[in-house]
Design a protein around this motif. Structure first.
Motif, PDB file in Angstrom:
ATOM      1  N   GLU A   1       0.914  -1.428   0.035  1.00  0.00           N
ATOM      2  CA  GLU A   1       0.053   0.014   0.015  1.00  0.00           C
ATOM      3  C   GLU A   1       0.727   1.230   0.022  1.00  0.00           C
ATOM      4  O   GLU A   1       0.710   2.180  -0.512  1.00  0.00           O
TER       5      GLU A   1
ATOM      6  N   PHE B   1      -0.372   7.498  -6.341  1.00  0.00           N
ATOM      7  CA  PHE B   1      -1.699   7.783  -6.651  1.00  0.00           C
ATOM      8  C   PHE B   1      -1.713   9.277  -5.847  1.00  0.00           C
ATOM      9  O   PHE B   1      -2.971   9.672  -5.366  1.00  0.00           O
ATOM     10  N   GLN B   2      -0.776   9.923  -5.484  1.00  0.00           N
ATOM     11  CA  GLN B   2      -0.974  11.026  -4.829  1.00  0.00           C
ATOM     12  C   GLN B   2      -1.627  12.347  -5.449  1.00  0.00           C
ATOM     13  O   GLN B   2      -1.527  13.213  -5.061  1.00  0.00           O
ATOM     14  N   TYR B   3      -1.668  12.358  -6.708  1.00  0.00           N
ATOM     15  CA  TYR B   3      -2.247  13.501  -7.523  1.00  0.00           C
ATOM     16  C   TYR B   3      -3.386  13.191  -7.885  1.00  0.00           C
ATOM     17  O   TYR B   3      -4.040  13.965  -8.618  1.00  0.00           O
ATOM     18  N   VAL B   4      -4.004  11.888  -7.456  1.00  0.00           N
ATOM     19  CA  VAL B   4      -5.568  11.723  -7.952  1.00  0.00           C
ATOM     20  C   VAL B   4      -6.353  12.025  -6.636  1.00  0.00           C
ATOM     21  O   VAL B   4      -6.095  11.982  -5.456  1.00  0.00           O
ATOM     22  N   ASP B   5      -7.490  12.218  -7.054  1.00  0.00           N
ATOM     23  CA  ASP B   5      -8.601  12.442  -5.952  1.00  0.00           C
ATOM     24  C   ASP B   5      -8.851  10.962  -5.162  1.00  0.00           C
ATOM     25  O   ASP B   5      -9.351  10.027  -5.905  1.00  0.00           O
ATOM     26  N   PRO B   6      -8.585  11.112  -3.921  1.00  0.00           N
ATOM     27  CA  PRO B   6      -8.789   9.756  -3.202  1.00  0.00           C
ATOM     28  C   PRO B   6     -10.256   9.317  -3.231  1.00  0.00           C
ATOM     29  O   PRO B   6     -10.385   8.290  -2.692  1.00  0.00           O
ATOM     30  N   ASP B   7     -11.266  10.280  -3.355  1.00  0.00           N
ATOM     31  CA  ASP B   7     -12.405   9.782  -3.550  1.00  0.00           C
ATOM     32  C   ASP B   7     -13.173   9.345  -4.899  1.00  0.00           C
ATOM     33  O   ASP B   7     -14.281   9.157  -4.948  1.00  0.00           O
TER      34      ASP B   7
ATOM     35  N   PHE C   1     -10.276   5.976  -9.544  1.00  0.00           N
ATOM     36  CA  PHE C   1      -9.112   5.800  -9.124  1.00  0.00           C
ATOM     37  C   PHE C   1      -8.979   4.660  -7.883  1.00  0.00           C
ATOM     38  O   PHE C   1      -7.844   4.063  -7.534  1.00  0.00           O
ATOM     39  N   ILE C   2     -10.099   4.701  -6.915  1.00  0.00           N
ATOM     40  CA  ILE C   2     -10.069   3.736  -5.863  1.00  0.00           C
ATOM     41  C   ILE C   2      -9.950   2.243  -6.511  1.00  0.00           C
ATOM     42  O   ILE C   2      -9.340   1.530  -6.255  1.00  0.00           O
TER      43      ILE C   2
ATOM     44  N   TYR D   1      -6.558   1.669  -7.871  1.00  0.00           N
ATOM     45  CA  TYR D   1      -5.720   1.579  -6.850  1.00  0.00           C
ATOM     46  C   TYR D   1      -5.760   0.138  -6.184  1.00  0.00           C
ATOM     47  O   TYR D   1      -4.527  -0.553  -5.910  1.00  0.00           O
TER      48      TYR D   1
ATOM     49  N   ASP E   1      10.771  13.373  -6.867  1.00  0.00           N
ATOM     50  CA  ASP E   1       9.869  13.889  -6.013  1.00  0.00           C
ATOM     51  C   ASP E   1       8.361  13.307  -5.977  1.00  0.00           C
ATOM     52  O   ASP E   1       7.442  13.959  -5.394  1.00  0.00           O
TER      53      ASP E   1
ATOM     54  N   VAL F   1       6.561  13.312  -8.591  1.00  0.00           N
ATOM     55  CA  VAL F   1       5.445  14.240  -9.313  1.00  0.00           C
ATOM     56  C   VAL F   1       5.045  13.813 -10.695  1.00  0.00           C
ATOM     57  O   VAL F   1       5.811  13.169 -11.224  1.00  0.00           O
TER      58      VAL F   1
ATOM     59  N   LEU G   1      -8.368   4.579  -0.819  1.00  0.00           N
ATOM     60  CA  LEU G   1      -7.022   5.350  -1.265  1.00  0.00           C
ATOM     61  C   LEU G   1      -7.139   6.485  -0.417  1.00  0.00           C
ATOM     62  O   LEU G   1      -5.948   7.135  -0.396  1.00  0.00           O
ATOM     63  N   ARG G   2      -8.302   6.911   0.454  1.00  0.00           N
ATOM     64  CA  ARG G   2      -8.029   7.939   1.483  1.00  0.00           C
ATOM     65  C   ARG G   2      -7.574   7.537   2.753  1.00  0.00           C
ATOM     66  O   ARG G   2      -8.225   6.651   3.377  1.00  0.00           O
TER      67      ARG G   2
ATOM     68  N   VAL H   1      -3.013  21.368  -7.977  1.00  0.00           N
ATOM     69  CA  VAL H   1      -2.914  19.898  -8.496  1.00  0.00           C
ATOM     70  C   VAL H   1      -2.223  19.330  -7.268  1.00  0.00           C
ATOM     71  O   VAL H   1      -2.158  17.903  -7.055  1.00  0.00           O
TER      72      VAL H   1
ATOM     73  N   TYR I   1      -4.326  16.995  -3.019  1.00  0.00           N
ATOM     74  CA  TYR I   1      -4.378  15.721  -2.378  1.00  0.00           C
ATOM     75  C   TYR I   1      -2.710  15.105  -1.718  1.00  0.00           C
ATOM     76  O   TYR I   1      -2.967  14.679  -0.849  1.00  0.00           O
TER      77      TYR I   1
END
Lengths: 405, 292
Positions: free
Chosen positions: A69, A76-82, A86-87, A90, A293, A295, B11-12, B40, B43
């Motif tokens: 994990e 996946f740090q630049y995607v919407d976690p909600d 992407f969930i 992931y 980094d 990105v 993911l959250r 950007v 998150y």
């Protein structure tokens, strides 16, 4: 014994082999128990791996899942976690990594993921001196196009072209026609029966479609002479082909004519190749920034260079006289809302994210560039289909890549 | 080994940051550091700070903000915030072509000029020095250039960074292999002593460098830096927005003596910012000179 990466060491583990420090003497002896102090010194030494006692299978399921994990979520740090899309991706990627570990794959640690330095590279332009326009003008002034490209353009531009015209032009170039035939015979392409000639392909797929795919294939050769130490072209085209395959499959799933999307996916990063050729040092700086980094590469380009590969592609394809619809998709695949047909650009955007996601359990990984919720919703793609598409992609991608690079 | 149920993964991992909390923190970070967190990176900020929220047992970013601004917790919390939002990719002799350019022009010219004026006093400022690789590299280049005659010089390399942890590491002067990925062996052998826990920089190199916490957005702190002949600021301003870039470049301008030099990262450029600096292009890179 496990060769553990330093970031995964924990207090209480025991060193399995003497660790030699820079002065040639043992910094730590075999049997030393790792505590916080030892850990700090080991971190300071920047060792890639540290031999510790135990064996791989002794790692608990829980610990492995935590490690997976932590590895996967980095991408996946630049995607919407909600975001439901992407969930789902992931979860699927975590499962792929789990399976890969089961097959003996080692999860790369952070230091192994950072790009190498290319100190000897020098840019053709000083930044600020070179606008995107200069970059592309310089490129197109040198260009000598493969003959087939010009002939295919003629066929595409003329309303009176016949199937026989397309077949004749493509067949005359054995490299392009063999790649084309491999492609249309791949299972993901979805044609029944074996296609044994270009004219057969034209009759099944359509004249414009075949010409467009051939046009995409013919441009690959144009980018042959990029320094190997700068960027692994094999990996570049593998990612491009992955994106192309996903773009076609997604297009099919949402009911959009899919052959043009394949070509758009294949060439979605072509602006990058112009940057690698003419701004090698700055490009490497953006690669280092992206990898080091965590990105997305497109974001790193904007920060380091002040522009991104979409802008370069837009001008380049304009100068090449590339078909307009393709040009618009390629130049907006990170910003589909800007495109006249935002759905098509969003297909390539999702395909690009999927291609990056699929590579997380291999060797060519970059942070997912993400996608807005609006673009995702407008696409109408059912997230349950991700599994199926990943499966189709995995089945064919090696064979296709082999033929292309 | 049984396969866990991946469908339950989420993911959250951090609390959701509301629009107003995001703006509040973004503006606060900008005011404190000049670093502008773009949309950007929303998150990313969530996940970086979420970790800290968990450690503190704090539920919301608003409560976290309260800690950042409360007089009792402010200082410690800021340190932690800076660690979370900065990156520290650097190495000894990074970008050698540019360093050669530095040696042949800005450094040589400065030395010549100071010699003729009989004032052998040279100040160099390494802004955004991270864990110290750059200022130590500059000091080594000074030894290589001046050789024995360095005895007759008063040299000070002022090195500053936002992060207390980085300054601590720089002062300690012990480095692992990663810091040498761009370093000629000859330089490592000459200026470092291998120890069991890493390579220790030679005390004579260390002697030239002074490390301090310096926030480029803190004008009074910058005013205290002695006037420089040369300023290095490589791979720092990419994290700033244009406004902050302008301000920082202006404070470099103010700090430099007339005729002094500014060196930025190879692919950074202040062309579009409209400054009074003269741009000089040489093989190996660009430098900027303050008019005499």
């Amino acid at each position: 014994m496990i060769n553990a990466c330093v970031e995964h060491l924990e207090p209480g583990m025991r060193i399995a082999k003497d660790i030699i420090g820079p002065n040639g003497e043992a910094a730590f002896r075999k049997g030393q128990v790792i505590d916080e102090g030892v850990l700090e010194t080991l971190r300071g030494l920047d060792l890639a791996r540290v031999p510790v006692e135990g064996d791989k299978s002794a790692v608990s399921e829980e610990a492995l899942l935590t490690r997976i994990e932590s590895y996967v979520s980095d991408f996946f740090q630049y995607v919407d976690p909600d975001s439901e899309a992407f969930i789902e991706l992931y979860r699927l990627v975590a499962e792929r990594v789990w399976d890969a570990v089961g097959r003996g794959w080692d999860i790369p640690c952070r230091s192994e993921r950072t790009a190498r330095n290319v100190e000897h590279m020098r840019d053709l332009f000083f930044k600020g001196n070179a606008s995107v326009e200069d970059l592309v003008r310089h490129e197109t002034s040198l260009a000598s196009f493969p003959g087939i490209y010009v002939r295919l353009k003629k066929v595409l531009d003329s309303p009176t072209s016949s199937a026989a015209d397309v077949a004749k032009v493509v067949t005359a170039d054995p490299g392009v026609s063999s790649k084309l035939l491999t492609l249309v015979n791949s299972p993901f392409f979805g044609l029944a029966g074996k296609v044994d000639s270009v004219s057969h392909a034209v009759s099944l797929v359509g004249l414009r479609e075949v010409a467009t795919i051939a046009l995409g294939i013919s441009t690959i050769d144009y980018f042959k002479d990029i320094p190997k130490e700068l960027v692994d072209l094999c990996q570049f085209w593998r990612h491009s082909l992955s994106c192309a395959v996903f773009a076609k499959l997604i297009a099919k799933a949402v009911g959009v004519s899919s052959d043009r999307l394949f070509t758009a996916g294949l060439l979605h990063d072509c602006g990058r190749l112009i940057m690698y050729k003419n701004l090698p040092y700055a490009s490497v700086q953006s690669l280092i920034h992206a990898r080091g980094d965590s990105v997305p590469l497109v974001e790193a380009e904007r920060e380091v260079l002040g522009f991104d590969h979409q802008e370069v592609a837009s001008l380049l394809l304009e100068q090449w006289g590339f078909p307009d619809d393709l040009k618009v998709i390629i130049s907006n695949h990170h910003n589909p809302e800007r495109a006249a047909d935002s759905k098509e650009a969003a297909i390539v955007q999702l395909a690009d994210n999927m291609a990056n996601a699929a590579a997380i359990s291999s060797e060519n990984m970059f942070v997912l560039p993400g996608m807005s919720d609006a673009a995702w919703s407008a696409l109408g793609f059912p997230k349950e289909k991700f599994v199926e598409l990943l499966g189709e992609h995995d089945r064919d991608i090696d064979d296709i890549t082999k033929v292309f690079v | 080994m049984d396969k866990p149920v991946f469908q339950s993964l989420s993911l959250r991992k951090s609390p959701r940051i509301s629009d107003s909390e995001f703006v509040q923190l973004r503006d606060f970070i900008y005011d404190m550091t000049g670093i502008f967190i773009k949309e950007v990176r929303r998150y990313l900020l969530e996940s970086r700070l979420g970790r800290r929220l968990r450690e503190l047992g704090v539920d919301s970013y608003a409560d976290y903000y309260a800690r950042l601004t409360h007089p009792l917790t402010r200082e410690a919390e800021l340190t932690c915030l800076f660690e979370n939002i900065t990156t520290n990719e650097t190495s000894f002799f990074r970008d050698q072509k540019q360093l050669e350019m530095f040696r042949s022009y800005p450094l040589n010219e400065s030395i010549k000029e100071l010699k003729t004026r009989g004032r052998k006093e040279l100040n160099i400022w390494s802004a955004g020095c991270s864990s110290g690789e750059e200022p130590y590299t500059i000091a080594m280049i000074l030894y290589e250039t001046l050789k024995m005659s360095i005895m007759g010089w008063r040299i000070r390399v002022t090195a500053g960074d936002l992060s207390p942890a980085m300054i601590r590491k720089a002062r300690e002067g012990v480095y692992g292999g990663y810091s040498f990925k761009t370093t000629p062996d000859e330089m490592r052998n000459k200026y470092f002593k291998p120890t069991a826990s890493g390579y220790r920089v030679h005390p004579k190199v260390q002697k030239l460098c002074e490390f301090d916490l310096i926030n480029l957005n803190d004008r009074p702190a910058i005013k205290r830096i002695p006037p420089s002949h040369i300023i290095f600021c490589r791979n720092v301003i990419i994290y700033f927005d244009d406004d902050m870039k302008k301000r920082v470049i202006q404070s470099f301008y103010d700090n430099l003596i007339p005729g002094g030099y500014l060196i930025l990262g190879h692919s950074e450029n202040i062309h579009a910012l409209g400054t009074k600096f003269k741009t000089v292009r040489k093989i190996g890179g660009i430098y900027y000179q303050k008019p005499e």
